[in-house]
Design an enzyme around this catalytic site. Structure first.
Site, PDB file in Angstrom:
ATOM      1  N   ASP A 107      15.899  -1.433   8.322  1.00 23.48           N
ATOM      2  CA  ASP A 107      17.336  -1.220   8.120  1.00 23.48           C
ATOM      3  C   ASP A 107      17.632  -0.662   6.732  1.00 23.48           C
ATOM      4  OD1 ASP A 107      17.304  -2.581  10.500  1.00 23.48           O
ATOM      5  OD2 ASP A 107      18.667  -4.174   9.887  1.00 23.48           O
ATOM      6  N   ASP A 195      22.869   2.952   7.320  1.00 19.86           N
ATOM      7  CA  ASP A 195      21.713   2.060   7.372  1.00 19.86           C
ATOM      8  C   ASP A 195      20.502   2.942   7.662  1.00 19.86           C
ATOM      9  OD1 ASP A 195      23.317  -0.187   7.089  1.00 19.86           O
ATOM     10  OD2 ASP A 195      22.562  -1.207   8.880  1.00 19.86           O
ATOM     11  N   HIS A 244      22.252   1.122  14.785  1.00 22.72           N
ATOM     12  CA  HIS A 244      20.824   1.440  14.716  1.00 22.72           C
ATOM     13  C   HIS A 244      20.331   2.164  15.959  1.00 22.72           C
ATOM     14  CE1 HIS A 244      20.524  -2.107  11.704  1.00 22.72           C
ATOM     15  NE2 HIS A 244      21.248  -1.086  11.256  1.00 22.72           N
ATOM     16  N   ASP A 246      17.332   2.570  16.985  1.00 24.31           N
ATOM     17  CA  ASP A 246      16.007   2.223  17.505  1.00 24.31           C
ATOM     18  C   ASP A 246      15.977   1.242  18.681  1.00 24.31           C
ATOM     19  OD1 ASP A 246      16.679   0.181  15.769  1.00 24.31           O
ATOM     20  OD2 ASP A 246      14.834   0.245  14.604  1.00 24.31           O
ATOM     21  N   CYS A 350      12.233  -2.583  13.971  1.00 27.82           N
ATOM     22  CA  CYS A 350      13.169  -3.062  12.928  1.00 27.82           C
ATOM     23  C   CYS A 350      12.459  -3.810  11.809  1.00 27.82           C
ATOM     24  CB  CYS A 350      14.169  -4.052  13.510  1.00 27.82           C
ATOM     25  SG  CYS A 350      15.125  -3.475  14.892  1.00 27.82           S
TER      26      CYS A 350
HETATM   27  O1  DAV Z   1      20.899  -2.845  20.975  1.00 29.67           O
HETATM   28  O2  DAV Z   1      21.540  -4.468  19.710  1.00 29.67           O
HETATM   29  C1  DAV Z   1      19.619  -3.352  17.855  1.00 29.67           C
HETATM   30  C2  DAV Z   1      18.999  -2.534  16.759  1.00 29.67           C
HETATM   31  C3  DAV Z   1      18.466  -3.383  15.683  1.00 29.67           C
HETATM   32  N1  DAV Z   1      17.904  -2.595  14.591  1.00 29.67           N
HETATM   33  C4  DAV Z   1      21.048  -3.347  19.865  1.00 29.67           C
HETATM   34  C5  DAV Z   1      20.598  -2.573  18.651  1.00 29.67           C
END
Ligand code: DAV
Length: 369
Positions: A107, A195, A244, A246, A350
């Protein structure tokens, strides 16, 4: 062996990585960006403070096992130095009752080639999170004469940086989906925000998700900061809490991306991938209907995989459908027990950030227009 910083994409052979820690991780106090992101039906709502000790110990045990697995494969693993997160922090503009933690390294730190860039972040509780990584970044800077240690302008994060409409926990998923489809997110365009985990690296091209944690000014800042790259803004309607990239859009190897079928890339944004013969396929379904207790993220952490090289991928052990899909695509799948780490801020992608992958900056999208 002295450190060399070099990583241009998500799939070249991985040799050196940072892996987060669960120590002292907090459920942060109420603040505009966090309130907008914690799911409305989450068991985290109204809670605050250091997470239960057993859950921290368990997550640290799994992180340690993951570290040993990577080391056995010849990958060097470094760990951050945790601050004491349960203390009030402030700037001249605001105060908040605690920090967050230092589990999801992805992040905060964006590695692009020889550069490691500290992201602005958009949660007040994460304002100082870069400090956990400073001992490592200092060491890399001293050992690798070509390493570039950069930090994006620290944001003010006053109330002007947030849409207060998102403060309510009674917005409802339908309204949220309408708002996110219109690109009305928690963060405003007051100042550049991003981020690091909103960026997916494809050599010369950086694909950046515009959502709750990254605004258009943040993407424009990245564009100006990386003048030798092409920076693209993507967005993924269908996600009521878009943070995010990913767990939404994951590159597997040159020419292949898996996309969350509930958050498909809109047709008008597919052109660059199609022109350059990249295939975007639906990711397999997650194996779970619900995230584990006290978790920020959705069940789509199933897609949050760590690629060790174009033939080898780490997948969470219970995510059998995602594992099957990747294995059918010809990859060797390494199962990693990691679900009890999810509440600390994410999955296998992550929790890590690249220091060194073999390879150099390639152009995977020569046809831009
Ligand atoms: O689908 O909650 C989580 C991404 C965490 N880096 C989600 C995204």
């Amino acid at each position: 062996m002295k450190t060399i910083v070099n990583s241009w994409n998500e799939w070249d052979p991985l040799k050196h990585v940072i892996l987060g820690r669960a120590d002292g991780c907090c459920i942060p106090a109420s603040e505009p960006a966090v309130d907008g992101k914690v799911p409305e039906d989450s068991d985290m709502r109204g809670k605050f403070g250091v997470r239960p000790k057993e859950s921290i110990d368990r997550a640290n045990e799994l992180l340690e096992n993951f570290s040993n697995l990577l080391k056995k494969r010849g990958i060097k693993v470094d760990r951050p130095t945790p601050l004491n997160f349960i203390q009030p922090i402030s700037t001249p503009d605001w105060k908040t009752k605690s920090m967050f933690g230092t589990m999801p390294a992805r992040d905060i730190i964006l590695t692009v080639g020889k550069e490691m860039l500290e992201a602005t972040m958009s949660y007040r509780c994460r304002w100082f999170e870069y400090l956990n990584y400073r001992p490592l970044l200092k060491k890399y800077y001293e050992e690798d004469p070509n390493m570039r240690h950069e930090s994006a302008p620290k944001p003010r994060l006053t109330d002007k940086s947030f849409h207060m409409d998102y403060l309510s926990d009674k917005i409802g998923v339908q309204k949220r989906l309408e708002w996110t489809a219109k690109k009305f997110f928690v963060t405003t365009e007051e100042e550049p925000l991003f981020d690091a985990a909103d960026v997916m690296r494809f050599g010369k091209d950086l694909m950046v998700q515009h959502g709750f944690t990254t605004n258009l000014k943040g993407i424009d800042w990245l564009r100006r900061h990386f003048p030798n790259h092409r920076v693209h803004a993507l967005n993924f309607p269908g996600d009521p809490y878009p943070i995010h990239i990913d767990a939404t859009f994951t590159a597997i190897k040159p020419g292949l991306i898996i996309n969350n079928p509930n958050r498909r890339l809109p047709n008008e944004q597919r052109e660059i991938f199609e022109k350059n013969d990249w295939k975007i396929i639906d990711a397999a379904q997650p194996a779970h209907n619900e995230p584990p207790p006290l978790c920020f993220s959705s069940v789509w952490l199933s897609m949050n995989i760590l690629i060790l090289d174009p033939k080898t991928v780490c997948v969470e052990k219970s995510e059998v459908y995602q594992a099957e899909q990747l294995s059918n695509l010809g990859m060797e799948v390494i199962e990693v027990d990691f679900r009890d780490v999810y509440p600390f801020g994410g999955g296998l992608h992550c929790s890590t950030t690249d220091v060194y992958r073999e390879g150099k900056c390639e152009d995977y999208f020569p046809k831009q227009k």
